[in-house]
Motif scaffolding. Structure first.
Motif, PDB file in Angstrom:
ATOM      1  N   ALA A  17     -55.946 -50.478  86.116  1.00 11.93           N
ATOM      2  CA  ALA A  17     -55.181 -51.661  86.495  1.00 11.93           C
ATOM      3  C   ALA A  17     -54.657 -51.545  87.919  1.00 11.93           C
ATOM      4  N   ALA A  18     -54.192 -50.340  88.296  1.00 10.04           N
ATOM      5  CA  ALA A  18     -53.684 -50.141  89.654  1.00 10.04           C
ATOM      6  C   ALA A  18     -54.794 -50.307  90.687  1.00 10.04           C
ATOM      7  N   LEU A  19     -55.984 -49.744  90.395  1.00  6.24           N
ATOM      8  CA  LEU A  19     -57.107 -49.901  91.324  1.00  6.24           C
ATOM      9  C   LEU A  19     -57.499 -51.367  91.481  1.00  6.24           C
ATOM     10  N   VAL A 284     -44.327 -62.903  85.028  1.00  8.66           N
ATOM     11  CA  VAL A 284     -45.756 -62.641  84.873  1.00  8.66           C
ATOM     12  C   VAL A 284     -45.999 -61.157  84.621  1.00  8.66           C
ATOM     13  N   VAL A 285     -45.287 -60.310  85.351  1.00  8.38           N
ATOM     14  CA  VAL A 285     -45.450 -58.863  85.193  1.00  8.38           C
ATOM     15  C   VAL A 285     -45.068 -58.428  83.782  1.00  8.38           C
ATOM     16  N   ARG A 286     -43.947 -58.945  83.273  1.00  7.81           N
ATOM     17  CA  ARG A 286     -43.522 -58.545  81.930  1.00  7.81           C
ATOM     18  C   ARG A 286     -44.501 -59.030  80.862  1.00  7.81           C
ATOM     19  N   LEU A 287     -45.102 -60.198  81.089  1.00  9.30           N
ATOM     20  CA  LEU A 287     -46.111 -60.693  80.150  1.00  9.30           C
ATOM     21  C   LEU A 287     -47.351 -59.792  80.136  1.00  9.30           C
ATOM     22  N   LEU A 288     -47.710 -59.257  81.315  1.00 12.48           N
ATOM     23  CA  LEU A 288     -48.936 -58.468  81.439  1.00 12.48           C
ATOM     24  C   LEU A 288     -48.729 -56.991  81.128  1.00 12.48           C
ATOM     25  N   PHE A 289     -47.575 -56.441  81.536  1.00  8.72           N
ATOM     26  CA  PHE A 289     -47.400 -54.987  81.496  1.00  8.72           C
ATOM     27  C   PHE A 289     -46.183 -54.522  80.716  1.00  8.72           C
ATOM     28  N   GLY A 290     -45.448 -55.434  80.091  1.00  8.21           N
ATOM     29  CA  GLY A 290     -44.285 -55.022  79.321  1.00  8.21           C
ATOM     30  C   GLY A 290     -43.016 -54.997  80.159  1.00  8.21           C
ATOM     31  N   TYR A 293     -39.092 -50.990  83.374  1.00 12.94           N
ATOM     32  CA  TYR A 293     -38.924 -51.204  84.809  1.00 12.94           C
ATOM     33  C   TYR A 293     -39.649 -50.182  85.673  1.00 12.94           C
ATOM     34  N   GLN A 294     -40.121 -49.106  85.081  1.00 10.48           N
ATOM     35  CA  GLN A 294     -40.983 -48.208  85.845  1.00 10.48           C
ATOM     36  C   GLN A 294     -42.319 -48.867  86.154  1.00 10.48           C
ATOM     37  N   ARG A 295     -42.682 -49.878  85.373  1.00 10.68           N
ATOM     38  CA  ARG A 295     -43.883 -50.680  85.669  1.00 10.68           C
ATOM     39  C   ARG A 295     -43.519 -52.027  86.275  1.00 10.68           C
ATOM     40  N   VAL A 296     -42.406 -52.599  85.833  1.00 12.49           N
ATOM     41  CA  VAL A 296     -42.026 -53.939  86.303  1.00 12.49           C
ATOM     42  C   VAL A 296     -41.819 -53.965  87.815  1.00 12.49           C
ATOM     43  N   LEU A 297     -41.116 -52.979  88.360  1.00  6.84           N
ATOM     44  CA  LEU A 297     -40.804 -53.009  89.790  1.00  6.84           C
ATOM     45  C   LEU A 297     -42.044 -52.849  90.677  1.00  6.84           C
ATOM     46  N   PRO A 298     -42.869 -51.801  90.480  1.00 14.31           N
ATOM     47  CA  PRO A 298     -44.053 -51.696  91.357  1.00 14.31           C
ATOM     48  C   PRO A 298     -45.029 -52.845  91.190  1.00 14.31           C
ATOM     49  N   TRP A 299     -45.231 -53.311  89.954  1.00 13.42           N
ATOM     50  CA  TRP A 299     -46.149 -54.422  89.755  1.00 13.42           C
ATOM     51  C   TRP A 299     -45.573 -55.729  90.308  1.00 13.42           C
ATOM     52  N   ALA A 301     -43.719 -55.896  92.990  1.00 17.32           N
ATOM     53  CA  ALA A 301     -43.959 -55.802  94.430  1.00 17.32           C
ATOM     54  C   ALA A 301     -45.407 -56.151  94.759  1.00 17.32           C
ATOM     55  N   LEU A 302     -46.350 -55.616  93.978  1.00 16.11           N
ATOM     56  CA  LEU A 302     -47.769 -55.852  94.248  1.00 16.11           C
ATOM     57  C   LEU A 302     -48.148 -57.321  94.036  1.00 16.11           C
ATOM     58  N   LEU A 303     -47.762 -57.878  92.886  1.00 15.59           N
ATOM     59  CA  LEU A 303     -48.131 -59.265  92.594  1.00 15.59           C
ATOM     60  C   LEU A 303     -47.361 -60.246  93.484  1.00 15.59           C
ATOM     61  N   GLY A 304     -46.136 -59.886  93.863  1.00 15.99           N
ATOM     62  CA  GLY A 304     -45.393 -60.736  94.788  1.00 15.99           C
ATOM     63  C   GLY A 304     -46.072 -60.823  96.136  1.00 15.99           C
TER      64      GLY A 304
END
Length: 348
Positions: A17-19, A284-290, A293-299, A301-304
């Protein structure tokens, strides 16, 4: 399946997912630099970039005019879009955690309005008394002032609930924007056209020598927020639970608000009022990745960053060769998304 196998599979999924996410970011950046009133091939875009890093690395087959468009105009603009999108998204995600309100957003809580007020005050009345740092500094002070007023109003009105905090933010936002309009009315009519940039949002004034300021604030504040992911997770459960885990709830909430004001103020100083990114992207991030916040914050930033790149692409192409203010694009998208959220909340 054993625990180690499950963990390994999860790590592989996260790595994939990160790649894919970074590939999407690279593609979005490439398209943002390539498209516009003058279409420029991707080979030229990255050829110019390579030659800027290492002179004469790639044979120059393009004109000086196209090189100037790529390097002096579109590259800094695209990088600023990435910074602003990432910054506003992580601020929105953090505010939603400490307020326990999915509608919290730097725009709705009045922080963006405070930043715009400070920027307008610097542009029309105080002047650049400390050079290029004046507008970002005044924007930050305005955002911090708005944050303090919102917290003060919630205490004065005994509006401790998260919903009332958002309502207080909306009220303060209206008041501050009214004061900003007074500043515009009292300002020099010949200079007020520059304020349109702040009111409608835009990235057209991005310059290489100024990108260091939003980058530094984003890296420092974002890094601190990333280290607080565990505390943000606890805050989403409730103040009592967070307190039992040893988190100084009131102090931590204020620190997050100050960090949010710092990021929002500086981003507003360089991009104007761009709303709803902090509201949409974390959802959107929470819908996709839960919700961790260890995932919410970096994702976020990326999706924003990706979202604002594409919003800028739309703003530059839908009325080419004229640039539509990017705040219009994000406002239309965010308004529809806001209605959808209200509908979802009504059904639950």
């Amino acid at each position: 399946m054993s625990h180690s196998q499950t963990l390994g599979q999860r790590l592989r999924q996260q790595s994939t997912a990160a790649l894919l996410g970074f590939a999407a970011l690279f593609l979005s950046l490439s398209v943002a630099i390539s498209v516009g009133a003058v279409q420029i091939p991707l080979s030229t875009v990255w050829g110019v970039f390579a030659n800027q890093l290492i002179p004469d690395l790639v044979e120059q087959t393009w004109s000086q005019g196209r090189e100037a468009i790529v390097w002096e105009i579109r590259f800094p603009r695209a990088l600023l879009a990435m910074m602003v999108g990432a910054g506003l998204a992580i601020v929105g995600a953090s505010l939603q955690a400490v307020t326990r309100n999915s509608l919290a957003d730097p725009h709705l809580l009045g922080i963006s309005s405070g930043g715009a007020f400070g920027a307008i005050l610097a542009l029309l009345h105080t002047g650049l008394f400390i050079g290029l740092l004046t507008v970002p500094l005044m924007a930050f002070l305005g955002a911090l002032m708005a944050t303090a007023i919102v917290l003060g109003v919630t205490r004065f009105a005994d509006a401790a609930s998260a919903d009332r905090l958002v309502l207080a933010g909306v009220a303060v936002s209206f008041i501050i924007m009214a004061c900003a309009n007074v500043l515009i009315f009292l300002g020099d009519p010949r200079a007020t056209h520059t304020v349109v940039f702040w009111m409608l949002g835009g990235l057209g004034l991005a310059q290489w020598d100024q990108l260091v300021y939003p980058l530094a604030i984003l890296v420092l504040s974002g890094a601190w927020l990333f280290t607080q992911a565990g505390s943000l997770n606890a805050m989403t459960v409730g103040d009592e639970t967070a307190s039992t885990l040893g988190i100084p709830v009131t102090r931590f909430r204020r620190l997050v608000f100050v960090a949010g004001a710092l990021v929002t103020g500086v981003m507003v100083a360089f991009s104007g009022l761009i709303g709803f990114i902090g509201l949409m992207v974390p959802h959107v991030v929470r819908l996709l990745f839960g919700g961790d916040y260890q995932r919410v914050l970096p994702w976020s930033a990326l999706l924003g960053a990706i979202f604002l790149l594409w919003a800028d692409i739309v703003a530059r192409t839908i009325m080419a060769p004229e640039d539509m203010p990017i705040g219009i694009v994000t406002g239309l998208t965010g308004g529809v998304f806001f209605v959808w959220i209200l509908r979802q909340r009504a059904e639950t």
